[in-house]
Design a protein around this motif. Structure first.
Motif, PDB file in Angstrom:
ATOM      1  N   THR A   1    -120.843  38.002 -18.435  1.00 43.89           N
ATOM      2  CA  THR A   1    -121.469  37.049 -17.507  1.00 43.89           C
ATOM      3  C   THR A   1    -120.538  35.853 -17.260  1.00 43.89           C
ATOM      4  N   PRO A   2    -120.530  35.227 -16.077  1.00 41.07           N
ATOM      5  CA  PRO A   2    -121.267  35.585 -14.866  1.00 41.07           C
ATOM      6  C   PRO A   2    -120.512  36.654 -14.067  1.00 41.07           C
ATOM      7  N   VAL A   3    -121.248  37.441 -13.330  1.00 40.39           N
ATOM      8  CA  VAL A   3    -120.625  38.556 -12.619  1.00 40.39           C
ATOM      9  C   VAL A   3    -121.121  38.670 -11.183  1.00 40.39           C
ATOM     10  N   VAL A   4    -120.294  39.332 -10.363  1.00 38.92           N
ATOM     11  CA  VAL A   4    -120.722  39.695  -9.019  1.00 38.92           C
ATOM     12  C   VAL A   4    -121.829  40.732  -9.148  1.00 38.92           C
ATOM     13  N   ASP A   5    -122.846  40.582  -8.317  1.00 37.04           N
ATOM     14  CA  ASP A   5    -123.895  41.595  -8.273  1.00 37.04           C
ATOM     15  C   ASP A   5    -123.346  42.821  -7.544  1.00 37.04           C
ATOM     16  N   PRO A   6    -123.210  43.964  -8.237  1.00 42.93           N
ATOM     17  CA  PRO A   6    -122.601  45.129  -7.581  1.00 42.93           C
ATOM     18  C   PRO A   6    -123.413  45.637  -6.397  1.00 42.93           C
ATOM     19  N   TYR A   7    -124.671  45.255  -6.305  1.00 42.52           N
ATOM     20  CA  TYR A   7    -125.506  45.709  -5.192  1.00 42.52           C
ATOM     21  C   TYR A   7    -125.591  44.693  -4.061  1.00 42.52           C
ATOM     22  N   ALA A   8    -125.064  43.523  -4.280  1.00 39.38           N
ATOM     23  CA  ALA A   8    -125.064  42.493  -3.236  1.00 39.38           C
ATOM     24  C   ALA A   8    -123.885  41.581  -3.546  1.00 39.38           C
ATOM     25  N   PHE A   9    -122.698  42.064  -3.165  1.00 33.76           N
ATOM     26  CA  PHE A   9    -121.480  41.560  -3.776  1.00 33.76           C
ATOM     27  C   PHE A   9    -121.057  40.152  -3.398  1.00 33.76           C
ATOM     28  N   SER A  10    -121.802  39.496  -2.484  1.00 36.80           N
ATOM     29  CA  SER A  10    -121.463  38.093  -2.300  1.00 36.80           C
ATOM     30  C   SER A  10    -122.363  37.211  -3.160  1.00 36.80           C
ATOM     31  N   ASN A  11    -123.222  37.855  -3.927  1.00 37.33           N
ATOM     32  CA  ASN A  11    -124.127  37.095  -4.800  1.00 37.33           C
ATOM     33  C   ASN A  11    -123.722  37.233  -6.259  1.00 37.33           C
ATOM     34  N   GLN A  12    -124.174  36.280  -7.014  1.00 34.55           N
ATOM     35  CA  GLN A  12    -124.004  36.393  -8.446  1.00 34.55           C
ATOM     36  C   GLN A  12    -125.134  37.252  -8.993  1.00 34.55           C
ATOM     37  N   GLY A  13    -124.769  38.185  -9.892  1.00 36.91           N
ATOM     38  CA  GLY A  13    -125.788  39.072 -10.432  1.00 36.91           C
ATOM     39  C   GLY A  13    -126.032  38.800 -11.903  1.00 36.91           C
ATOM     40  N   GLN A  14    -126.989  39.492 -12.444  1.00 36.95           N
ATOM     41  CA  GLN A  14    -127.318  39.333 -13.859  1.00 36.95           C
ATOM     42  C   GLN A  14    -126.501  40.284 -14.719  1.00 36.95           C
ATOM     43  N   THR A  15    -126.415  41.526 -14.268  1.00 36.12           N
ATOM     44  CA  THR A  15    -125.727  42.541 -15.056  1.00 36.12           C
ATOM     45  C   THR A  15    -124.885  43.406 -14.139  1.00 36.12           C
ATOM     46  N   SER A  16    -123.723  43.798 -14.603  1.00 31.77           N
ATOM     47  CA  SER A  16    -122.847  44.644 -13.807  1.00 31.77           C
ATOM     48  C   SER A  16    -122.238  45.730 -14.684  1.00 31.77           C
ATOM     49  N   PRO A  17    -122.639  46.990 -14.467  1.00 34.67           N
ATOM     50  CA  PRO A  17    -122.019  48.080 -15.224  1.00 34.67           C
ATOM     51  C   PRO A  17    -120.504  48.089 -15.037  1.00 34.67           C
ATOM     52  N   GLU A  18    -120.077  47.735 -13.827  1.00 36.50           N
ATOM     53  CA  GLU A  18    -118.640  47.694 -13.562  1.00 36.50           C
ATOM     54  C   GLU A  18    -117.959  46.652 -14.439  1.00 36.50           C
ATOM     55  N   GLY A  19    -118.625  45.520 -14.542  1.00 38.66           N
ATOM     56  CA  GLY A  19    -118.066  44.456 -15.373  1.00 38.66           C
ATOM     57  C   GLY A  19    -117.875  44.910 -16.809  1.00 38.66           C
ATOM     58  N   GLN A  20    -118.837  45.696 -17.308  1.00 40.25           N
ATOM     59  CA  GLN A  20    -118.716  46.219 -18.679  1.00 40.25           C
ATOM     60  C   GLN A  20    -117.482  47.105 -18.793  1.00 40.25           C
ATOM     61  N   ALA A  21    -117.296  47.968 -17.778  1.00 34.43           N
ATOM     62  CA  ALA A  21    -116.137  48.869 -17.785  1.00 34.43           C
ATOM     63  C   ALA A  21    -114.831  48.072 -17.708  1.00 34.43           C
ATOM     64  N   PHE A  22    -114.866  46.980 -16.968  1.00 34.94           N
ATOM     65  CA  PHE A  22    -113.640  46.196 -16.797  1.00 34.94           C
ATOM     66  C   PHE A  22    -113.246  45.494 -18.100  1.00 34.94           C
ATOM     67  N   VAL A  23    -114.246  45.102 -18.881  1.00 36.38           N
ATOM     68  CA  VAL A  23    -113.930  44.491 -20.177  1.00 36.38           C
ATOM     69  C   VAL A  23    -113.214  45.517 -21.064  1.00 36.38           C
ATOM     70  N   LEU A  24    -113.725  46.759 -21.041  1.00 36.14           N
ATOM     71  CA  LEU A  24    -113.072  47.810 -21.830  1.00 36.14           C
ATOM     72  C   LEU A  24    -111.662  48.070 -21.312  1.00 36.14           C
ATOM     73  N   ALA A  25    -111.524  48.079 -19.976  1.00 37.51           N
ATOM     74  CA  ALA A  25    -110.191  48.305 -19.382  1.00 37.51           C
ATOM     75  C   ALA A  25    -109.227  47.206 -19.823  1.00 37.51           C
ATOM     76  N   MET A  26    -109.723  45.978 -19.814  1.00 36.83           N
ATOM     77  CA  MET A  26    -108.876  44.847 -20.220  1.00 36.83           C
ATOM     78  C   MET A  26    -108.502  44.968 -21.695  1.00 36.83           C
ATOM     79  N   GLN A  27    -109.497  45.259 -22.516  1.00 30.82           N
ATOM     80  CA  GLN A  27    -109.254  45.324 -23.955  1.00 30.82           C
ATOM     81  C   GLN A  27    -108.296  46.472 -24.291  1.00 30.82           C
ATOM     82  N   ALA A  28    -108.484  47.626 -23.634  1.00 28.91           N
ATOM     83  CA  ALA A  28    -107.624  48.786 -23.894  1.00 28.91           C
ATOM     84  C   ALA A  28    -106.190  48.495 -23.447  1.00 28.91           C
TER      85      ALA A  28
END
Ligand SMILES: *[C@@H]1O[C@H](CO)[C@@H](O)[C@H](O)[C@H]1NC(C)=O
Ligand SMILES: *[C@@H]1O[C@H](CO)[C@@H](O)[C@H](O)[C@H]1NC(C)=O
Length: 359
Positions: A289-316
């Motif tokens: 958090t905070p993340v782009v809402d993947p379903y309304a990408f000019s808004n801030q969202g609560q949860t983003s599955p993509e964001g979770q994947a990106f954290v793993l991508a960054m960490q890896a």
């Protein structure tokens, strides 16, 4: 599912190709190769294109979306690498080249617009320069280009496709340079390029950082490592964020478990209650958090599955970079002062980010 996206379904294609290649199809009784072939033929034969050949991101009309660069070319390239088909590797490159020509905005430090052409693209006319640049989508584009670079580089055709690799590496850097120029002093990007009042977006911050570590590994370019390290530390910061962020670059190359601070939960983290104890950018359930809402990408969202994947991508990516000797870490530190983006430099001066000064 029929949501009109031509490009999105292809994003799972790399996993389908890999599954086929491992022979899992015999176990599952499924023909993964056939599924991949159908997807490829659909993209190459059925989806509308621009007159110069860019494959649309939508099925109903030609629209070019920057995130298509993450969805389609990596699949084409991987297909080419697995089946020994250089034409497909070249097509992956061609698609990126075309998308860049349409989407790159020279008036916005070469960052890419989100959408061009078609009935959505015309909306751009209502927006002031830069407003159609969403950092989120630039991170997707950079990551897609990087995956194609990695696939070509590790394919049988690496030697005959040197210039294509060089272009891809340059185009990734082009986005890095445009993006990191405006990194917020918090270590996060604002979603809109030209409006610092818009919310910050941890997901693009994580994804782009992953591409910096990967570019360092694949191409020996270390220029934006200080910025990526700043971002990674900012995202893993405790509520007492100055403690974590001020860790020296040297300590950052030890495993993540040992870089966690010994600070006890601060008063602010206890007040918040919705965050993971002590963590500034993760909720108690582990959402970034905070993340782009993947379903309304000019808004801030609560949860983003993509964001979770990106954290793993960054960490890896960071882990691989560390295991590879954290190349460029010292170079980056040495050159940090003159080349550092203004906002970051200001943060360092302000004492929020004294990481460089301690080394
Ligand atoms: C599927 O996997 C086999 C090897 O396991 C390979 O020969 C074939 O080219 C693959 N097909 C595709 C479409 O990737
Ligand atoms: C490579 O893939 C394309 C698209 O599927 C196909 O038309 C072409 O025949 C393939 N080339 C080779 C050498 O297999």
């Amino acid at each position: 599912m029929n949501d009109g996206a031509a490009g999105d379904p292809a994003s799972i294609g790399v996993a389908v190709l890999l599954t086929n290649w491992t022979g899992q199809g015999k176990v599952d009784g499924l023909d993964y190769a056939e599924a991949a072939r159908d997807q490829l033929e659909f993209l190459l034969m059925n989806v509308p294109r621009t007159s110069d050949g860019a494959i649309s991101h939508r099925t109903d009309e030609v629209q070019l979306w920057s995130d298509s660069v993450y969805m389609v070319p990596p699949f084409l390239a991987y297909y080419g690498a697995v089946t020994g088909n250089q034409t497909l590797l070249q097509e992956a490159y061609n698609q990126i080249k075309l998308y860049r020509e349409y989407l790159r905005d020279e008036h916005a430090n070469n960052m890419w617009k989100h959408i061009q052409l078609g009935s959505y693209g015309t909306d751009d006319g209502h927006w002031s320069t830069g407003a159609h640049i969403l950092r989120y989508w630039n991170a997707w584009a950079a990551a897609g280009m990087l995956r194609v670079l990695g696939t070509i580089k590790h394919s049988d055709f690496a030697n005959s496709m040197k210039s294509q690799q060089k272009d891809l590496a340059n185009w990734v850097q082009e986005i890095h340079s445009g993006m990191y120029l405006h990194l917020d002093s918090s270590g996060l990007f604002h979603n809109y390029a030209d409006d610092l009042s818009t919310f910050t977006d941890a997901s693009s911050t994580a994804l782009l950082a992953s591409t910096v570590y990967r570019l360092s590994l694949l191409w020996g370019v270390h220029k934006h490592l200080p910025a990526a390290e700043l971002c990674r530390r900012a995202l893993s910061a405790s509520m007492d964020s100055t403690i974590n962020i001020s860790a020296s670059v040297t300590s950052s190359v030890s495993p993540p478990t040992s870089t966690s601070t010994s600070s006890s939960p601060s008063a602010s983290s206890m007040v918040s209650g919705t965050n993971m104890p002590g963590m500034l950018h993760f909720t108690v359930d582990g959402w970034l958090t905070p993340v782009v809402d993947p379903y309304a990408f000019s808004n801030q969202g609560q949860t983003s599955p993509e964001g979770q994947a990106f954290v793993l991508a960054m960490q890896a990516a960071w882990r691989d970079w560390v295991e590879d000797g954290a190349k460029g870490a010292n170079t980056a530190v040495g050159t940090i002062a003159p080349s550092y983006p203004r906002t970051v430099a200001q943060a360092v001066v302000a004492g929020v980010l004294p990481l460089v000064l301690e080394v």
